[in-house]
Design an enzyme around this catalytic site. Structure first.
Site, PDB file in Angstrom:
ATOM      1  N   LYS A  15       0.812  -1.219   0.000  1.00 19.84           N
ATOM      2  CA  LYS A  15       0.000   0.000   0.000  1.00 19.84           C
ATOM      3  C   LYS A  15       0.840   1.261   0.000  1.00 19.84           C
ATOM      4  O   LYS A  15       0.453   2.269  -0.582  1.00 19.84           O
ATOM      5  CB  LYS A  15      -0.935   0.010   1.226  1.00 19.84           C
ATOM      6  CG  LYS A  15      -2.130  -0.915   1.092  1.00 19.84           C
ATOM      7  CD  LYS A  15      -3.208  -0.513   2.083  1.00 19.84           C
ATOM      8  CE  LYS A  15      -4.403  -1.450   2.033  1.00 19.84           C
ATOM      9  NZ  LYS A  15      -5.407  -1.107   3.048  1.00 19.84           N
ATOM     10  N   LYS A  56      -8.606 -12.122  -8.975  1.00 17.72           N
ATOM     11  CA  LYS A  56      -9.706 -12.037  -8.023  1.00 17.72           C
ATOM     12  C   LYS A  56     -10.692 -10.935  -8.421  1.00 17.72           C
ATOM     13  O   LYS A  56     -10.265  -9.870  -8.881  1.00 17.72           O
ATOM     14  CB  LYS A  56      -9.108 -11.676  -6.653  1.00 17.72           C
ATOM     15  CG  LYS A  56      -9.640 -12.537  -5.518  1.00 17.72           C
ATOM     16  CD  LYS A  56      -8.923 -12.241  -4.217  1.00 17.72           C
ATOM     17  CE  LYS A  56      -9.911 -12.352  -3.081  1.00 17.72           C
ATOM     18  NZ  LYS A  56      -9.336 -12.370  -1.762  1.00 17.72           N
ATOM     19  N   LYS A  80     -12.814  -4.596  -6.195  1.00 17.87           N
ATOM     20  CA  LYS A  80     -13.348  -3.249  -6.440  1.00 17.87           C
ATOM     21  C   LYS A  80     -12.339  -2.378  -7.174  1.00 17.87           C
ATOM     22  O   LYS A  80     -12.700  -1.359  -7.753  1.00 17.87           O
ATOM     23  CB  LYS A  80     -13.768  -2.592  -5.119  1.00 17.87           C
ATOM     24  CG  LYS A  80     -12.626  -2.327  -4.177  1.00 17.87           C
ATOM     25  CD  LYS A  80     -13.132  -1.805  -2.864  1.00 17.87           C
ATOM     26  CE  LYS A  80     -12.194  -2.218  -1.752  1.00 17.87           C
ATOM     27  NZ  LYS A  80     -12.841  -2.806  -0.597  1.00 17.87           N
TER      28      LYS A  80
HETATM   29  P1  AMP Z   1     -11.919  -6.369   0.844  1.00 13.97           P
HETATM   30  O1  AMP Z   1     -12.931  -5.319   0.605  1.00 13.97           O
HETATM   31  O2  AMP Z   1     -11.168  -6.795  -0.372  1.00 13.97           O
HETATM   32  O3  AMP Z   1     -11.030  -6.065   2.016  1.00 13.97           O
HETATM   33  O4  AMP Z   1     -12.709  -7.677   1.259  1.00 13.97           O
HETATM   34  C1  AMP Z   1     -13.599  -7.741   2.313  1.00 13.97           C
HETATM   35  C2  AMP Z   1     -13.976  -9.196   2.528  1.00 13.97           C
HETATM   36  O5  AMP Z   1     -14.494  -9.782   1.311  1.00 13.97           O
HETATM   37  C3  AMP Z   1     -12.802 -10.074   2.939  1.00 13.97           C
HETATM   38  O6  AMP Z   1     -13.263 -11.033   3.895  1.00 13.97           O
HETATM   39  C4  AMP Z   1     -12.386 -10.764   1.657  1.00 13.97           C
HETATM   40  O7  AMP Z   1     -11.805 -12.006   1.874  1.00 13.97           O
HETATM   41  C5  AMP Z   1     -13.708 -10.913   0.917  1.00 13.97           C
HETATM   42  N1  AMP Z   1     -13.462 -10.853  -0.532  1.00 13.97           N
HETATM   43  C6  AMP Z   1     -13.057  -9.770  -1.239  1.00 13.97           C
HETATM   44  N2  AMP Z   1     -12.941 -10.073  -2.554  1.00 13.97           N
HETATM   45  C7  AMP Z   1     -13.265 -11.394  -2.677  1.00 13.97           C
HETATM   46  C8  AMP Z   1     -13.332 -12.307  -3.791  1.00 13.97           C
HETATM   47  N3  AMP Z   1     -13.075 -11.932  -5.043  1.00 13.97           N
HETATM   48  N4  AMP Z   1     -13.708 -13.589  -3.533  1.00 13.97           N
HETATM   49  C9  AMP Z   1     -14.002 -13.969  -2.270  1.00 13.97           C
HETATM   50  N5  AMP Z   1     -13.959 -13.162  -1.195  1.00 13.97           N
HETATM   51  C10 AMP Z   1     -13.596 -11.890  -1.383  1.00 13.97           C
END
Ligand code: AMP
Ligand code: TRP
Length: 339
Positions: free
Chosen positions: A118, A201, A204
């Site tokens: 980051k 993956k 966002k």
């Molecule tokens: P983040 O906003 O990326 O920090 O993700 C928030 C939560 O969503 C975390 O528990 C991640 O593991 C889950 N998450 C985010 N992107 C994915 C994805 N593409 N597939 C599965 N879980 C996800």
């Protein structure tokens, strides 16, 4: 006291950074909702103080915090059963974080790969908060004596640090006060990949909106994105092994399984041999059936932000009831005088 004496308690945090998508739903929110009736006390925190380790537009942060809360509720989290709250309303998190700032070592913090990613090349210009992020995360977890932490794979290192902090505190003060919190990592089956590239993956931060299904997308948009998802020319194979080397096909099968609440094996039994022109409309219908009501419910909840704020307020009070005595005991162990 041995570790076995800690009552099971689940804690997880998600940053209110906007644009919740199908990956967040299948990988986190739906899993949390499915676990809700297992009777383990669970706390879910909108980690707004983590969000501001990089600058956030205040109006967007407020909106994202409420929308994330709406996303939790629309996904089936019941604010009466689980504790839903935002981090900044429970000051015990930052109070505990200070104690942990004094336990964690500079060398440990410098090894955190998320900070390196980051902060990028210009680490000198990163905020002190971004560097201290993992100590606040350890505080989030340990101020509740949480034992289980459902997170994505990328958070494993932060959980190890949390355990290192707990162990050093216990050792330095000769107590068995903090539990060794365990990560509960999402399985490969719940990892949702981009609709444009099955090796990446769903995220966002992908510039293409077609790569993801947002939790706020309406029925037409959901359907269109599934129909336009990248695939290969072959029909679906007859079994899971046949998906080897076909990441886009595998992803669509996994999404179908996640949304239908089936195993990928069962999806292959039903769908094996179908062409994508047959399978995609079925998947689109299923996705619309499951996701459009969630999107509509989020929209409805967002009409009444006072109600969302009241839910966060009540959740924060309940969270403080657990955190305050654990913080007070921590202060006492450390030797801080209170009355
Ligand atoms: P983040 O906003 O990326 O920090 O993700 C928030 C939560 O969503 C975390 O528990 C991640 O593991 C889950 N998450 C985010 N992107 C994915 C994805 N593409 N597939 C599965 N879980 C996800
Ligand atoms: N760092 C986590 C993430 O980026 C969010 C988070 C903050 C968290 N505090 C937490 C997750 C405590 C689990 C427990 O996904």
């Amino acid at each position: 006291m041995s570790q076995a004496q800690f009552t099971p308690r689940v804690f997880s945090g998600i940053q209110p950074s906007g644009d919740l998508h199908l990956g967040n739903y299948l990988g986190a929110l739906k899993r949390f909702a499915d676990a809700q009736d297992r009777g383990v006390q669970s706390l879910y925190c909108m980690v707004d103080l983590h969000a501001i380790t990089v600058w956030q537009d205040p109006a967007k942060l407020r909106h994202a915090t409420r929308e994330l809360t709406a996303g939790f509720i629309a996904s089936g989290l019941d604010p009466e059963k689980s504790i839903l709250f935002n981090q900044s309303q429970v000051p015990e998190h930052t109070q505990m974080a200070w104690i942990f700032n004094c336990v964690a070592r500079m060398g440990w913090m410098k090894r955190m790969t998320q900070f390196k990613d980051k902060a990028g090349k210009n680490a000198e210009n990163a905020s002190l908060g971004l560097f201290g992020y993992p100590a606040l995360m350890a505080a989030d977890i340990l101020v509740y004596h949480a034992t289980h932490v459902p997170v994505g794979e990328d958070q494993k290192q932060h959980l190890e640090l949390t355990r290192d902090i707990a162990a050093k505190f216990n050792h330095d003060y000769d107590v068995e006060f903090f539990p060794m919190a365990e990560p509960v990592i999402e399985g490969a089956g719940t990892r949702v990949m981009s609709l444009r590239d099955g090796t990446k993956k769903m995220s966002k931060s992908d510039p293409s909106d077609m790569s993801r299904i947002n939790m706020t997308d309406d029925a037409d948009t959901i359907s269109k994105k599934i129909r336009k998802a990248k695939t290969d020319p072959e029909p679906l194979p007859m079994d899971l092994d046949g998906l080897e080397g076909r990441p886009e096909a595998r992803n669509l099968v996994n999404i179908y399984a996640g949304l239908a609440g089936m195993s990928a094996e069962d999806v292959m039994r039903d769908m094996g041999g179908r062409t994508f022109s047959e399978f995609k409309p079925m998947l689109a219908d299923l996705a619309v059936d499951r996701m459009a009501p969630i999107s509509a419910e989020m929209g409805r909840l967002m009409q009444d932000t006072a109600e969302i704020d009241a839910i966060l307020g009540r959740g924060s009070e309940r969270a403080r009831e657990i955190a305050a005595p654990i913080l007070a005991k921590t202060y006492e162990i450390v030797g801080l005088v209170g009355s």
